[in-house]
Enzyme design. Structure first.
Site, PDB file in Angstrom:
ATOM      1  N   TYR A  48      21.053  37.285  19.887  1.00 26.58           N
ATOM      2  CA  TYR A  48      21.933  36.120  20.025  1.00 26.58           C
ATOM      3  C   TYR A  48      21.157  35.018  20.743  1.00 26.58           C
ATOM      4  O   TYR A  48      21.069  34.980  21.978  1.00 26.58           O
ATOM      5  CB  TYR A  48      23.196  36.471  20.798  1.00 26.58           C
ATOM      6  CG  TYR A  48      24.155  37.383  20.060  1.00 26.58           C
ATOM      7  CD1 TYR A  48      23.941  37.758  18.738  1.00 26.58           C
ATOM      8  CD2 TYR A  48      25.287  37.890  20.695  1.00 26.58           C
ATOM      9  CE1 TYR A  48      24.827  38.598  18.073  1.00 26.58           C
ATOM     10  CE2 TYR A  48      26.180  38.727  20.028  1.00 26.58           C
ATOM     11  CZ  TYR A  48      25.935  39.075  18.724  1.00 26.58           C
ATOM     12  OH  TYR A  48      26.807  39.915  18.064  1.00 26.58           O
ATOM     13  N   HIS A  65      22.509  47.566  16.082  1.00 25.92           N
ATOM     14  CA  HIS A  65      23.089  46.359  15.482  1.00 25.92           C
ATOM     15  C   HIS A  65      23.143  46.466  13.958  1.00 25.92           C
ATOM     16  O   HIS A  65      24.129  46.078  13.336  1.00 25.92           O
ATOM     17  CB  HIS A  65      22.254  45.146  15.901  1.00 25.92           C
ATOM     18  CG  HIS A  65      23.003  43.858  15.890  1.00 25.92           C
ATOM     19  ND1 HIS A  65      22.535  42.721  16.500  1.00 25.92           N
ATOM     20  CD2 HIS A  65      24.193  43.510  15.351  1.00 25.92           C
ATOM     21  CE1 HIS A  65      23.402  41.733  16.335  1.00 25.92           C
ATOM     22  NE2 HIS A  65      24.413  42.186  15.636  1.00 25.92           N
ATOM     23  N   PRO A  74      37.773  38.555  14.958  1.00 25.41           N
ATOM     24  CA  PRO A  74      39.181  38.837  14.633  1.00 25.41           C
ATOM     25  C   PRO A  74      39.975  37.591  14.288  1.00 25.41           C
ATOM     26  O   PRO A  74      41.107  37.703  13.816  1.00 25.41           O
ATOM     27  CB  PRO A  74      39.707  39.499  15.915  1.00 25.41           C
ATOM     28  CG  PRO A  74      38.868  38.916  17.004  1.00 25.41           C
ATOM     29  CD  PRO A  74      37.493  38.771  16.394  1.00 25.41           C
ATOM     30  N   ARG A  78      36.330  33.980  11.947  1.00 29.50           N
ATOM     31  CA  ARG A  78      35.297  32.973  12.237  1.00 29.50           C
ATOM     32  C   ARG A  78      35.902  31.585  12.421  1.00 29.50           C
ATOM     33  O   ARG A  78      35.366  30.567  11.958  1.00 29.50           O
ATOM     34  CB  ARG A  78      34.222  32.976  11.145  1.00 29.50           C
ATOM     35  CG  ARG A  78      33.540  34.331  10.991  1.00 29.50           C
ATOM     36  CD  ARG A  78      32.283  34.275  10.169  1.00 29.50           C
ATOM     37  NE  ARG A  78      31.736  35.611   9.956  1.00 29.50           N
ATOM     38  CZ  ARG A  78      31.002  36.303  10.825  1.00 29.50           C
ATOM     39  NH1 ARG A  78      30.721  35.768  12.004  1.00 29.50           N
ATOM     40  NH2 ARG A  78      30.538  37.510  10.537  1.00 29.50           N
ATOM     41  N   LEU A 102      41.610  31.450  11.618  1.00 31.77           N
ATOM     42  CA  LEU A 102      42.961  31.829  12.020  1.00 31.77           C
ATOM     43  C   LEU A 102      43.326  31.172  13.349  1.00 31.77           C
ATOM     44  O   LEU A 102      43.776  31.804  14.299  1.00 31.77           O
ATOM     45  CB  LEU A 102      43.070  33.356  12.111  1.00 31.77           C
ATOM     46  CG  LEU A 102      42.762  34.091  10.803  1.00 31.77           C
ATOM     47  CD1 LEU A 102      42.571  35.597  11.056  1.00 31.77           C
ATOM     48  CD2 LEU A 102      43.863  33.865   9.772  1.00 31.77           C
ATOM     49  N   THR A 103      43.126  29.863  13.407  1.00 34.29           N
ATOM     50  CA  THR A 103      43.392  29.092  14.617  1.00 34.29           C
ATOM     51  C   THR A 103      44.148  27.825  14.242  1.00 34.29           C
ATOM     52  O   THR A 103      44.356  27.522  13.060  1.00 34.29           O
ATOM     53  CB  THR A 103      42.081  28.692  15.329  1.00 34.29           C
ATOM     54  OG1 THR A 103      41.355  27.777  14.495  1.00 34.29           O
ATOM     55  CG2 THR A 103      41.214  29.911  15.615  1.00 34.29           C
TER      56      THR A 103
END
Length: 330
Positions: free
Chosen positions: A56, A124, A204, A207, A210-211
């Site tokens: 990351y 990973h 969840p 990405r 769902l906002t």
């Protein structure tokens, strides 16, 4: 905040965790101070489970967490990962599960985090050239040395999980799972439950879809992870937004945010699920945490199923170059 079991030795964590990939700029520019504010908010909200990885930002996310831990008493349970590498000649993404490579990456992660032990260590991505039984022996050796507290795998198949579990305790499996990515329902969630393994859904919130404010692909900068992903490319994106708008309206009628509703739904899929929404916003994290206290009913679940039936999303969740390393099943 509710707690759920993360490791087979009984260790529990908050019912939701915090995914820390965004600390490395994967979803847009950010700063160390912004990440530190989010970590402080997580602590105040009762979120005590952090998820990061060596790749990351090529160590940036782990280093940011490490610098934060230097300023406060560590109350977090921390998971990190290794197994993804780059070909030194071509720069192409490759996978390496050899004992020497994993040991070196683990030592680097511990150094960046400022820890002597990481609570959970994931593979990973699977390296097809190394039998998973051999990988388990490597991880069990790290555990015996006190360098890791638990063992995990990311994006493996139920069959691989069973093979690994035959060698020793696997504590967690991490895969993408949400209202728009439901493949784990085809065997992985059930296998984890049967083996006493925690299932950790990443992304969840689809990405960011769902906002209340889904991302706009037109604003994606060069290097942005979602650039070129089929679900965020036309005509798929516009199709997907027609479904999302209905989900947003349902959340509005319930007087909660879509993120809260999506997390609440995820938590109802089994008491061994620990979703890890990724965010660099304290306010967004608070919306996710609210999902832990939302009272889900059968009526609401039915309404969600009607709006977002299984398989509703248009387009693949990964671009072709992103698929290697993800184990298929069913």
């Amino acid at each position: 905040m509710q707690n759920r079991q993360l490791r087979q030795d009984g260790k529990t964590v908050s019912a939701i965790g915090l995914g820390c990939w965004s600390f490395a700029g994967s979803y847009g520019a950010t700063s160390e101070s912004e990440a530190h504010e989010t970590l402080a908010a997580a602590r105040d909200l009762g979120v005590d489970f952090l998820d990061t990885a060596n790749v990351y930002g090529m160590g940036v996310s782990e280093s940011i967490i490490g610098s934060y831990l230097k300023t406060t008493q560590n109350t977090f349970t921390i998971a990190t990962k290794a197994g993804i590498s780059r070909d030194p000649q071509t720069g192409a993404r490759v996978f390496n599960n050899t004992a020497a490579y994993l040991r070196g990456e683990l030592e680097n992660s511990l150094s960046r985090l400022g820890l002597e032990q990481v609570d959970l260590y994931y593979i990973h991505r699977r390296d097809a050239d190394v039998p998973i039984e051999d990988v388990m022996e490597t991880l069990l050796a790290f555990k015996a040395e006190g360098k890791i507290g638990g063992i995990g795998f990311s994006e493996i198949s139920p069959a691989s999980l069973r093979r690994a579990a035959a060698v020793g305790n696997v504590d967690a499996v991490q895969s993408e799972y949400s209202l728009w990515t439901r493949q784990p329902e085809m065997g992985m969630i059930q296998t984890c439950k049967a083996l006493g393994v925690a299932f950790v859904p990443f992304s969840p919130l689809g990405r960011g879809m769902l906002t209340a404010t889904p991302p706009d692909p037109a604003t994606f900068e060069k290097g942005h992870f979602r650039t070129g992903t089929p679900r965020f490319s036309e005509p798929n994106f516009s199709h997907n937004m027609t479904f999302i708008s209905k989900f947003q309206r349902l959340a509005q009628t319930l007087d909660i945010s879509p993120a809260t509703l999506a997390i609440a739904w995820c938590l109802t899929r089994g008491d061994h699920l620990i979703p890890i929404p990724g965010t660099r916003s304290a306010a967004h994290l608070a919306e996710c945490v609210a999902g832990c206290s939302f009272e889900m009913t059968r009526e609401i679940e039915d309404a969600i199923d009607n709006i977002l039936p299984i398989g509703w999303a248009h387009g693949d969740r990964y671009a072709p170059e992103q698929w290697p390393g993800v184990e298929g099943y069913c």
